[in-house]
Design a protein around this motif. Structure first.
Motif, mmCIF file in Angstrom:
data_model
loop_
_atom_site.group_PDB
_atom_site.id
_atom_site.type_symbol
_atom_site.label_atom_id
_atom_site.label_comp_id
_atom_site.label_asym_id
_atom_site.label_seq_id
_atom_site.Cartn_x
_atom_site.Cartn_y
_atom_site.Cartn_z
ATOM 1 N N ASP A 1 -17.602 18.522 -8.872
ATOM 2 C CA ASP A 1 -16.146 18.464 -8.941
ATOM 3 C C ASP A 1 -15.676 19.779 -9.538
ATOM 4 O O ASP A 1 -16.333 20.798 -9.396
ATOM 5 C CB ASP A 1 -15.667 17.243 -9.744
ATOM 6 C CG ASP A 1 -16.188 17.243 -11.174
ATOM 7 O OD1 ASP A 1 -16.659 18.296 -11.643
ATOM 8 O OD2 ASP A 1 -16.127 16.184 -11.822
ATOM 9 N N GLY B 1 -10.587 19.990 -3.144
ATOM 10 C CA GLY B 1 -11.629 19.028 -2.787
ATOM 11 C C GLY B 1 -11.298 18.337 -1.475
ATOM 12 O O GLY B 1 -11.617 17.166 -1.286
ATOM 13 N N GLN C 1 -9.226 15.238 -12.193
ATOM 14 C CA GLN C 1 -10.457 15.998 -12.461
ATOM 15 C C GLN C 1 -10.248 17.483 -12.722
ATOM 16 O O GLN C 1 -11.174 18.163 -13.163
ATOM 17 C CB GLN C 1 -11.479 15.785 -11.328
ATOM 18 C CG GLN C 1 -10.953 16.113 -9.951
ATOM 19 C CD GLN C 1 -12.013 16.770 -9.104
ATOM 20 O OE1 GLN C 1 -12.676 17.684 -9.550
ATOM 21 N NE2 GLN C 1 -12.172 16.300 -7.872
#
Ligand code: BGC
Length: 805
Positions: A24, A762, A804
């Motif tokens: 991540d 992402g 995140q």
């Protein structure tokens, strides 16, 4: 964790490729099946910026509390690698407590221009100083079993268009100026990781650059760690992997992995490359896992005193006409909001959430000074213009006191990652305030804050200037220590303070054009330029005053005639001739007396900070080897010494040489490039305006285009700014410029390539949306529809993504 080679032997191609892509934003992938733990990497590096997962918001606003030491611009002024080691150890402890395996720093890019928005995060304009300090820091952190990331590799000396611009730099300047600091740090301290820069280096992306990553970093310097991309610096993933980049960060959400696997399957990439890169990542994870300690005890506030001492060793006394240290029996007007609300760090990814903030006003009061206070200005950039009532009140207060101390400098908006400063001035309100206060009270002292040089139009009207730089959370205490005389200032400038921006070497080339920025001044940055053209500066490189005085004597060199493979030992004495203890930073410069190739007047090759009691004398011994006399020779692609006489200069600053000796160095004859006919300007000309053909002669190739082809379609490697070449691109750019507030956010919005929207999100911002956007910007049909189609999925992904980052 088991032996990385054994694990690698069991892994599938997909698994190996996946390991080369983060999990991540802040983690590397763990794989339970092989007992590979998931390690965390975090920003710093003058503290720890670890995302606080308990809180909402990105790590920029919600990070765990951390000790905040002075930033690199400040610690560089210590000229003390051992001090950096101590600071590194403290940060290593913090990382152990927070279970962070790699601290993302230090940043050691060269200060090519005072305007670089990130100068506060970098050490120096001199590669030897920056390299030695970085090595000290890395050794400290890594001695605790925590890794570092030496960044940004390389030639990342500007924020403007940092993610797309090509740094056009000749090989010699690349080696002598932009790479030497990395080389010293890599060789002396073996950082676990090196981080690519975003920019292109001579047209090739940092993360795809075989020359810098493989030929130089790995083959020449023997680096055997992990090369990690700066966050979003990956362009063509398989090519990057092939050319030396091991790890893509943050996670590409699988797209990088898929591209690597496809490239191997199509024969474009050899699987052995994936093996090599995955092995590097496995070794890194193992080192971090082996270094980790369960329930490590660390209290940030235990290092508050260390932070104060460090800041005290760094601040630079620029001027003192007998007014400092402050007398206790005087009435002192403390003026300027920064006295109570200090500026102690810069903005962007290095922003720490400090555990406490000391301010100079309270700290001086605690030392028993008789203080009055006036704010003098409003802090926000929108209010940076003159504020007559506040200035008037401050001047009136100054007139009623014995001494006025004005806290001024660069306010928060001036220095940030993501954008450069537009000029070298301080806020107009600060300049006006100092002028008026000095008029009202001749006993005026200025305490400057900021991570980069500023113009000081009031320089002659004040009695003292203390450059407190950006002192970290205990900086206020350090200022009080120095003003009161409890600490004797010992910092010296790690960079030149020019009089005005117009004096700086790269002023006509920086920050370049849409596609490129040319380093026409070549090796002449910082004092190498000011010395060469004999330009008067406000304060020279290496300058700093003390409350005591030092004397230099007895220079001796081990031989007066050496061969290029010999070392030369230089010894001399430094004596504290005053009546208080202090530290002197002795600097050793080498000057090539006569050379075929153009060279600076002199270059720093070694230095030593010496602590001396009143009256004490110590001998300093420094050693020089071939490299101290050599230049990078592009005719033979190696370091060359040209036989001849060299001066050995020992000084208290680059402009204050105290002792001189001469040595003759004989070297094997080799071909040496001679630019006296083709580029005479570099020998004795005006380096601010280098003609095309002379730069081309030194560069050794034609100049690449400075702008993108106006007829080329916008693609995902473009950003909104470069997309301005199309009609829709211009419209979109203008709209976003209005919508997104100026500063970091606007720079990110306008100058981030679309490919990064995909990887850094992402995949929330999907490839299909990016394609739709390009269609829209190119005026092709179907773009808007394609974007709208992807929006619901993107909206759904935003929440989890924010959690995140
Ligand atoms: C910065 C790096 C930083 C990384 C992770 C990038 O934008 O250039 O210095 O380590 O982000 O936050």
């Amino acid at each position: 964790m088991n032996d990385p080679r054994e694990i690698l032997a069991q892994m599938t191609l997909e698994e190996k490729a996946a390991l080369c892509d983060g999990r991540d934003f802040w983690h590397l992938k763990g794989m339970d099946k092989y007992g590979i733990p998931e390690i965390m990497v975090c920003d710093g590096p003058h503290g720890l910026r670890k995302k606080d997962y308990e809180k909402t918001g990105s790590s920029l606003t919600a990070s765990v509390g951390s000790i905040c030491f002075p930033t690199a611009a400040t610690t560089a002024a210590s000229w003390d690698p051992d001090m950096l080691t101590e600071m590194g150890k403290a940060l290593g402890k913090k990382c152990l407590k927070e279970k962070v395996g790699v601290l993302l720093g230090p940043g050691i890019n060269m200060k090519r221009s005072p305007l670089c928005g990130r100068n506060f995060e970098y050490f120096s304009e001199d590669p030897v100083l920056a390299g030695e300090l970085a090595a000290g820091f890395i050794n400290g952190v890594q001695s605790m079993g925590v890794g570092t990331s030496l960044k940004h590799f390389c030639v990342n000396s500007q924020e403007t268009r940092r993610m797309t611009v090509s740094e056009v730099v000749d090989e010699r300047a690349l080696r002598e100026i932009y790479l030497t600091a990395f080389e010293i740090a890599v060789k002396k301290a073996k950082p676990w990781t090196v981080m690519n820069s975003y920019n292109r280096i001579n047209e090739v992306h940092g993360s795809e650059n075989k020359h810098t990553q493989i030929e130089i970093l790995r083959n020449e310097w023997g680096f055997d760690g992990v090369v990690v991309s700066d966050w979003g610096a990956v362009n063509n993933r398989p090519l990057g992997l092939k050319n030396g980049n091991d790890l893509e960060m943050p996670s590409s959400a699988g797209s990088g992995t898929a591209k690597i696997v496809a490239a191997v399957q199509s024969g474009e990439l050899d699987e052995s490359v994936v093996d090599e890169r995955a092995l590097n990542v496995l070794k890194l994870i193992k080192k971090a896992a082996d270094g980790a300690v369960d329930n490590y005890e660390y209290n940030d506030l235990d290092d508050q005193q260390l932070a104060r001492e460090i800041a005290g060793k760094c601040m630079v006394l620029l001027k003192n006409e007998g007014i400092l240290p402050l007398a206790k029996d005087k009435k002192i007007a403390i003026i300027g909001d920064m006295a109570k609300n200090p500026r102690y760090q810069g903005a962007g990814s290095s922003q720490i959430n400090p555990t406490r903030i000391d301010n100079a006003f309270d700290e001086l009061a605690a030392l028993g000074f008789n203080l009055e206070y006036a704010p003098g200005y409003e802090r926000s950039i929108k209010k940076a213009k003159k504020n007559p009532p506040l200035i008037k009140a401050a001047a009136e207060l100054a007139a009623q006191c014995d001494i006025a101390v004005v806290f001024a400098g660069l306010t928060d908006d001036f220095e940030s990652e993501g954008y450069d400063r537009q000029h070298m001035e301080m806020p107009a309100s600060h300049n006006e305030l100092i002028k008026e206060v000095a008029k009202a009270n001749p006993n005026t002292v200025v305490v400057l804050a900021g991570g980069s040089p500023v113009e000081m139009p009031w320089i002659d009207s004040v009695k003292a200037i203390l450059n407190s730089y950006l002192g970290g959370q205990a900086g206020g205490g350090a200022v009080a220590d120095i003003l009161s005389g409890n600490v004797n200032p010992s910092g010296k400038l790690p960079e030149t303070y020019p009089i005005s921006y117009g004096d700086t070497p790269a002023k006509n080339y920086y920050p370049g054009n849409m596609a490129s920025v040319e380093h026409r001044e070549s090796i002449y940055i910082g004092y190498r330029y000011y010395d060469k053209v004999k330009k008067t500066v406000a304060y020279p490189f290496g300058f700093g005053l003390s409350y005591t005085t030092f004397e230099y004597s007895d220079l001796a060199i081990s031989a007066s005639d050496i061969s290029e493979d010999d070392t030369l030992t230089v010894t001399f004495k430094v004596k504290n001739t005053g009546d208080r203890a202090g530290a002197e930073i002795a600097q050793l410069y080498v000057a090539d007396k006569e050379s075929t190739i153009f060279r600076p007047e002199k270059e720093l090759k070694a230095f030593k900070k010496v602590w001396l009691e009143a009256g004490e004398e110590k001998e300093v011994s420094l050693t020089l080897s071939k490299r101290a006399f050599a230049f990078y020779n592009t005719a033979v692609n190696d370091w060359t010494v040209e036989s001849g006489a060299f001066d050995i200069l020992v000084g208290a600053s680059s402009a204050d040489i105290k002792l001189t000796a001469s040595v003759y160095v004989s070297a094997a004859p080799v071909k040496i490039p001679d630019y006296r006919q083709s580029a005479p300007v570099y020998y004795d000309g005006d380096m601010q305006t280098i003609p095309d053909e002379q730069f081309v002669a030194v560069l050794g190739r034609e100049l690449p285009p400075t702008e993108y082809d106006p007829d080329s379609p916008v693609s995902i490697t473009d950003c909104f700014e470069s997309a301005m070449r199309t009609k829709n691109g211009r419209k979109m750019f203008n709209l976003l410029s209005k919508l997104v507030p100026a500063g970091f956010a606007q720079a990110i919005a306008l100058q981030t390539p679309f490919r990064d929207f995909i990887s850094m999100s992402g995949g929330v911002f999907s490839e299909s949306i990016a394609e739709g956007l390009c269609k829209l910007l190119n005026g092709q049909k179907g773009g808007v529809r394609q974007i709208l189609k992807g929006i619901p999925k993107a909206i759904a992904g935003v929440g989890p993504l924010l959690k995140q980052i």
